[in-house]
Design a protein around this motif. Structure first.
Motif, mmCIF file in Angstrom:
data_model
loop_
_atom_site.group_PDB
_atom_site.id
_atom_site.type_symbol
_atom_site.label_atom_id
_atom_site.label_comp_id
_atom_site.label_asym_id
_atom_site.label_seq_id
_atom_site.Cartn_x
_atom_site.Cartn_y
_atom_site.Cartn_z
ATOM 1 N N ARG A 253 -27.182 12.372 -9.866
ATOM 2 C CA ARG A 253 -28.208 12.198 -8.840
ATOM 3 C C ARG A 253 -28.087 10.835 -8.171
ATOM 4 O O ARG A 253 -28.255 10.713 -6.949
ATOM 5 C CB ARG A 253 -29.594 12.373 -9.461
ATOM 6 C CG ARG A 253 -29.933 13.817 -9.815
ATOM 7 C CD ARG A 253 -31.391 13.960 -10.179
ATOM 8 N NE ARG A 253 -31.715 13.207 -11.399
ATOM 9 C CZ ARG A 253 -31.594 13.701 -12.629
ATOM 10 N NH1 ARG A 253 -31.153 14.937 -12.813
ATOM 11 N NH2 ARG A 253 -31.918 12.974 -13.689
ATOM 12 N N ARG A 254 -27.792 9.817 -8.968
ATOM 13 C CA ARG A 254 -27.676 8.470 -8.412
ATOM 14 C C ARG A 254 -26.524 8.387 -7.423
ATOM 15 O O ARG A 254 -26.661 7.804 -6.338
ATOM 16 C CB ARG A 254 -27.487 7.452 -9.537
ATOM 17 C CG ARG A 254 -27.599 5.990 -9.083
ATOM 18 C CD ARG A 254 -27.456 5.033 -10.248
ATOM 19 N NE ARG A 254 -28.379 5.376 -11.331
ATOM 20 C CZ ARG A 254 -27.996 5.717 -12.559
ATOM 21 N NH1 ARG A 254 -26.709 5.778 -12.860
ATOM 22 N NH2 ARG A 254 -28.881 6.004 -13.478
ATOM 23 N N ARG A 255 -25.419 8.977 -7.759
ATOM 24 C CA ARG A 255 -24.261 8.921 -6.859
ATOM 25 C C ARG A 255 -24.534 9.692 -5.567
ATOM 26 O O ARG A 255 -24.135 9.267 -4.483
ATOM 27 C CB ARG A 255 -23.015 9.461 -7.558
ATOM 28 C CG ARG A 255 -22.544 8.597 -8.726
ATOM 29 C CD ARG A 255 -21.119 8.914 -9.123
ATOM 30 N NE ARG A 255 -20.177 8.584 -8.068
ATOM 31 C CZ ARG A 255 -18.859 8.709 -8.181
ATOM 32 N NH1 ARG A 255 -18.341 9.175 -9.317
ATOM 33 N NH2 ARG A 255 -18.056 8.390 -7.188
ATOM 34 N N ILE A 256 -25.194 10.827 -5.693
ATOM 35 C CA ILE A 256 -25.535 11.605 -4.501
ATOM 36 C C ILE A 256 -26.508 10.835 -3.617
ATOM 37 O O ILE A 256 -26.344 10.762 -2.395
ATOM 38 C CB ILE A 256 -26.117 12.970 -4.901
ATOM 39 C CG1 ILE A 256 -25.032 13.845 -5.565
ATOM 40 C CG2 ILE A 256 -26.694 13.696 -3.678
ATOM 41 C CD1 ILE A 256 -25.548 15.169 -6.105
ATOM 42 N N TYR B 225 -21.197 22.040 -10.229
ATOM 43 C CA TYR B 225 -21.462 20.620 -10.448
ATOM 44 C C TYR B 225 -20.889 19.829 -9.272
ATOM 45 O O TYR B 225 -19.932 20.270 -8.620
ATOM 46 C CB TYR B 225 -20.845 20.142 -11.763
ATOM 47 C CG TYR B 225 -19.341 20.267 -11.842
ATOM 48 C CD1 TYR B 225 -18.498 19.204 -11.466
ATOM 49 C CD2 TYR B 225 -18.743 21.435 -12.294
ATOM 50 C CE1 TYR B 225 -17.124 19.324 -11.535
ATOM 51 C CE2 TYR B 225 -17.367 21.561 -12.368
ATOM 52 C CZ TYR B 225 -16.566 20.502 -11.990
ATOM 53 O OH TYR B 225 -15.189 20.621 -12.050
ATOM 54 N N PRO B 226 -21.470 18.659 -8.967
ATOM 55 C CA PRO B 226 -20.927 17.832 -7.887
ATOM 56 C C PRO B 226 -19.648 17.143 -8.357
ATOM 57 O O PRO B 226 -19.634 16.459 -9.386
ATOM 58 C CB PRO B 226 -22.050 16.832 -7.602
ATOM 59 C CG PRO B 226 -22.814 16.746 -8.890
ATOM 60 C CD PRO B 226 -22.704 18.100 -9.535
ATOM 61 N N ALA B 227 -18.572 17.344 -7.618
ATOM 62 C CA ALA B 227 -17.265 16.770 -7.956
ATOM 63 C C ALA B 227 -16.991 15.618 -6.988
ATOM 64 O O ALA B 227 -16.938 15.820 -5.777
ATOM 65 C CB ALA B 227 -16.181 17.834 -7.856
ATOM 66 N N PHE B 228 -16.815 14.420 -7.509
ATOM 67 C CA PHE B 228 -16.736 13.219 -6.683
ATOM 68 C C PHE B 228 -15.321 12.693 -6.477
ATOM 69 O O PHE B 228 -15.120 11.794 -5.661
ATOM 70 C CB PHE B 228 -17.579 12.101 -7.310
ATOM 71 C CG PHE B 228 -19.035 12.428 -7.435
ATOM 72 C CD1 PHE B 228 -19.881 12.310 -6.349
ATOM 73 C CD2 PHE B 228 -19.567 12.863 -8.638
ATOM 74 C CE1 PHE B 228 -21.229 12.603 -6.448
ATOM 75 C CE2 PHE B 228 -20.916 13.162 -8.761
ATOM 76 C CZ PHE B 228 -21.753 13.036 -7.668
ATOM 77 N N ALA C 67 -11.686 17.807 -13.231
ATOM 78 C CA ALA C 67 -13.019 18.156 -13.755
ATOM 79 C C ALA C 67 -13.624 17.082 -14.643
ATOM 80 O O ALA C 67 -14.456 17.369 -15.508
ATOM 81 C CB ALA C 67 -12.966 19.491 -14.503
ATOM 82 N N ALA C 68 -13.218 15.819 -14.433
ATOM 83 C CA ALA C 68 -13.809 14.730 -15.215
ATOM 84 C C ALA C 68 -15.293 14.565 -14.915
ATOM 85 O O ALA C 68 -16.055 14.060 -15.744
ATOM 86 C CB ALA C 68 -13.068 13.430 -14.920
ATOM 87 N N ASP C 69 -15.729 15.022 -13.751
ATOM 88 C CA ASP C 69 -17.127 14.872 -13.341
ATOM 89 C C ASP C 69 -18.083 15.650 -14.239
ATOM 90 O O ASP C 69 -19.285 15.349 -14.279
ATOM 91 C CB ASP C 69 -17.312 15.358 -11.899
ATOM 92 C CG ASP C 69 -16.256 14.819 -10.958
ATOM 93 O OD1 ASP C 69 -15.162 15.412 -10.929
ATOM 94 O OD2 ASP C 69 -16.523 13.817 -10.270
ATOM 95 N N LYS C 70 -17.586 16.632 -14.941
ATOM 96 C CA LYS C 70 -18.472 17.442 -15.777
ATOM 97 C C LYS C 70 -19.064 16.634 -16.933
ATOM 98 O O LYS C 70 -20.050 17.054 -17.540
ATOM 99 C CB LYS C 70 -17.726 18.670 -16.304
ATOM 100 C CG LYS C 70 -17.555 19.738 -15.258
ATOM 101 C CD LYS C 70 -17.196 21.093 -15.832
ATOM 102 C CE LYS C 70 -15.762 21.172 -16.264
ATOM 103 N NZ LYS C 70 -15.366 22.577 -16.565
ATOM 104 N N THR C 71 -18.488 15.481 -17.233
ATOM 105 C CA THR C 71 -19.007 14.653 -18.321
ATOM 106 C C THR C 71 -20.121 13.717 -17.854
ATOM 107 O O THR C 71 -20.773 13.082 -18.687
ATOM 108 C CB THR C 71 -17.870 13.813 -18.934
ATOM 109 O OG1 THR C 71 -17.356 12.910 -17.942
ATOM 110 C CG2 THR C 71 -16.735 14.704 -19.420
ATOM 111 N N LEU C 72 -20.345 13.633 -16.525
ATOM 112 C CA LEU C 72 -21.397 12.757 -16.008
ATOM 113 C C LEU C 72 -22.771 13.316 -16.358
ATOM 114 O O LEU C 72 -22.997 14.522 -16.321
ATOM 115 C CB LEU C 72 -21.284 12.617 -14.493
ATOM 116 C CG LEU C 72 -20.042 11.906 -13.943
ATOM 117 C CD1 LEU C 72 -20.058 11.952 -12.418
ATOM 118 C CD2 LEU C 72 -19.982 10.473 -14.436
ATOM 119 N N SER C 73 -23.692 12.428 -16.681
ATOM 120 C CA SER C 73 -25.064 12.865 -16.953
ATOM 121 C C SER C 73 -25.747 13.261 -15.652
ATOM 122 O O SER C 73 -25.314 12.890 -14.555
ATOM 123 C CB SER C 73 -25.851 11.727 -17.607
ATOM 124 O OG SER C 73 -26.030 10.652 -16.677
#
Length: 294
Positions: A146-149, A100-103, A135-141
């Motif tokens: 995609r929007r953040r990327i 997953y993408p980690a921001f 690993a809070a990013d794992k909760t992102l839809s």
């Protein structure tokens, strides 16, 4: 009757500093074991860290190894020339929804951990002592990711280790040689969960140490990984990636470390143990062998 293939060993330094006595011991040991078994010795340059690796340090590696009398097969594999191969393996993990993408930035990670530890709860750490990723990013839809990327946010691809372990059909082990004779092995339980969600690739470089090393060992047909004890625990994460990607697992031997005067593992910043400095001081290759116990 088929003749068994020759065993394949490798020495894989990073050109981010000068080689020291610890590197000399590992390189010499790999060369000795390969020769004793009529095997092959490969040299791999692990240069994906473009901010620290330089052509000057790479040239120093060749010079130091030749001075020690070590011979290796050509061509030398340079990781920076094989990013497309690593990216193909990364895409397999993306398609399998195992990364997953980690921001979170380093500052955000530190702030989050400090907030938790301020409540008196200890934060889990990996075998090297670094804090595990929140690993809070794992909760992102998927849409938010995609929007953040698309908006250009910095991120790293991290392995969802819990999801990866759930895919395994059997407990995970690796074969560890008992000693330098490489005659007997014992099964070691792999504990990739101790590392949390490790970085598998970055946005600007589609790989990482863990991904590149398992890819290279498989692509080069490495059968015997002989490296320092400091990488013993990391083998668990690498075995997980090998299993997920369907890559063969070599046998491992994690040799003793050459320690400095303070009893700690040698660092590339310690000039006193640097091979170039020792050579300039008149130390011979034979004396280096004696210094490392060979």
């Amino acid at each position: 009757m088929n003749t068994p293939a020759a065993p394949v060993f490798r020495f894989a330094p990073s050109p981010n500093g000068e080689l020291h006595l610890g590197h000399a011991y590992s390189a010499l040991l790999n060369a000795r074991l390969a020769q004793a078994r009529a095997g092959r010795l490969l040299l791999r340059i692990e240069d994906i860290d473009i901010t620290r690796c330089t052509p000057q340090f790479e040239a120093g590696i060749y010079r130091d190894l030749a001075w020690l009398g070590i011979e290796w097969e050509l061509p030398v594999r340079r990781q920076s020339e094989h990013l497309a191969e690593y990216e193909a393996l990364l895409q397999k993990l993306i398609d399998a929804e195992l990364v997953y993408p980690a921001f979170m930035s380093r500052g955000e990670i530190r702030a989050h951990i400090a907030e938790v530890e301020a409540t008196g709860r200890p934060w889990p750490r990996d075998p090297d002592g670094a804090p595990l990723y929140p690993a809070a990013d794992k909760t992102l839809s998927g849409a938010k990711r995609r929007r953040r990327i698309e908006d250009g946010a910095a991120f790293a691809w991290r392995l969802d280790t819990q999801a990866a372990l759930a895919r395994l059909e059997a407990p995970l082990f690796w074969n560890e040689f008992s000693d330098e004779t490489l005659l007997d092995t014992r099964a070691i339980e792999a504990r990739p969960q101790d590392w949390g969600d490790v970085v598998i690739a970055r946005r600007e470089i589609p790989t990482s140490y863990h991904l590149s090393v398992v890819a290279d060992d498989a692509l080069q047909g490495v059968t015997h990984v002989v490296r320092g004890r400091d990488l013993y625990a990391a083998t668990g994460m690498q075995r997980l990636l090998q299993s997920l990607l369907g890559l063969p697992a070599p046998g491992y031997f994690h040799h003793r470390l050459i320690l400095g005067a303070d009893g700690r593992k040698l660092s590339k910043s310690e000039n006193a143990s640097g091979l170039a400095e020792l050579r300039r001081a008149g130390v011979s290759p034979a004396e280096v062998r004696r210094m490392v116990g060979l």
